[in-house]
Enzyme design. Sequence first.
Site, PDB file in Angstrom:
ATOM      1  N   TYR A   5      -4.922  20.609   9.654  1.00 15.55           N
ATOM      2  CA  TYR A   5      -6.275  20.242   8.655  1.00 15.55           C
ATOM      3  C   TYR A   5      -6.488  19.643   7.168  1.00 15.55           C
ATOM      4  CZ  TYR A   5     -11.665  19.640   8.193  1.00 15.55           C
ATOM      5  OH  TYR A   5     -12.934  19.156   7.840  1.00 15.55           O
TER       6      TYR A   5
ATOM      7  N   LYS B  89      -6.178  16.041   6.193  1.00 16.84           N
ATOM      8  CA  LYS B  89      -7.690  15.583   5.604  1.00 16.84           C
ATOM      9  C   LYS B  89      -7.243  15.054   4.337  1.00 16.84           C
ATOM     10  CE  LYS B  89     -11.553  16.208   6.677  1.00 16.84           C
ATOM     11  NZ  LYS B  89     -12.764  14.778   7.099  1.00 16.84           N
TER      12      LYS B  89
END
Length: 343
Positions: free
Chosen positions: A137, A141
């Site tokens: 993640y 991102k």
Amino acid sequence: MKTLVTGGAGFLGRYIVEALQAQGHEVAVLCRGDYAFLRQQGVRLIQADLADRDAVRHACRGIERVFHVASKTGPWGRYADFHRTNVLGTRNLIDGCRAQGVHKLIYTSSPSAVIGFDDLCGVNESLPYPVKRISAYQHTKMLAEQMVLAAHGQDGLVTTALRPHAIWGPRDTQLLPALIERHKAGKLIRVGPGRNRISVSYVENAAWWHLQAADADPDQAGRRVYFVNEAEPVNMWDWINGLLTSIGLPAVERALPYAGAYTLGAACEALFTLLPWLGEPRLTRAVAAVCAKDHYFDVAAAQRDLHLSSPVSMDEAHRRFAAYFGQQQTTTKDHTCVLARPS
């Protein structure tokens, strides 16, 4: 103004849609599912996957600005799955914006893009990205945020990235409900001494910050990333306990030292990587750090360039949380739902 919101059926996205409609904007939502409540609100629903390049480009036709809120989140999972939504999906959206003449793209990034295993105390946007990958993640991102900023000025597109932290409030289906259910099951444990401070973002305020960013002067906010959160940090565990007690639940009493949680998280990561069919570990090194380290951010740049403000005070936010989740608890009891009991 004709506006597209990706992930507009989600927690933050739904509030952004409602705020846009309250200002009289024509709103379309790009999401994978079919949501009757959006259609009933007069939203134009576009069912598509962000990984479908042609569908995303078609969704951007006739749109003046885009709020890119959709994202795959979580502390664990296959890197390819995070990359497909967060990186490939963002690339497709940027291409669609450029091809269809969209004027502005507001991207919902995350402080996770720069969070590692260390304390972050009042840091600003000059903080560099981590050298090592912390999680799928975090890494995806970061890549998506970099792509959005790099796209500024291409074919007239203005881009801005926002990093709201710990979004919370009514209609949350992930962060706080998960904490509540784990607490009911006797599995919520404080990590560390409980003195760590964090920034939080009440969801209605977070939606408003997105609209403020969209209305900001492009010469100031273009190709910029901003931390956006409530101006004052909170003690994480005092805040969590306050929310729990406001809906009739006891405070968290069990605790685990950070060093032990970090070591256990590393062991869980190794085990679940070796045996992926076991599912998802409840503890990772990143989760341990989130629960024990200071993570609060300076919003001076957003206050200066975006005129960042919070229409809903923290006291009122807590009242709205208690009213909503207190009702959820009452409804659960009325339906005699079988819940795990604390051990």
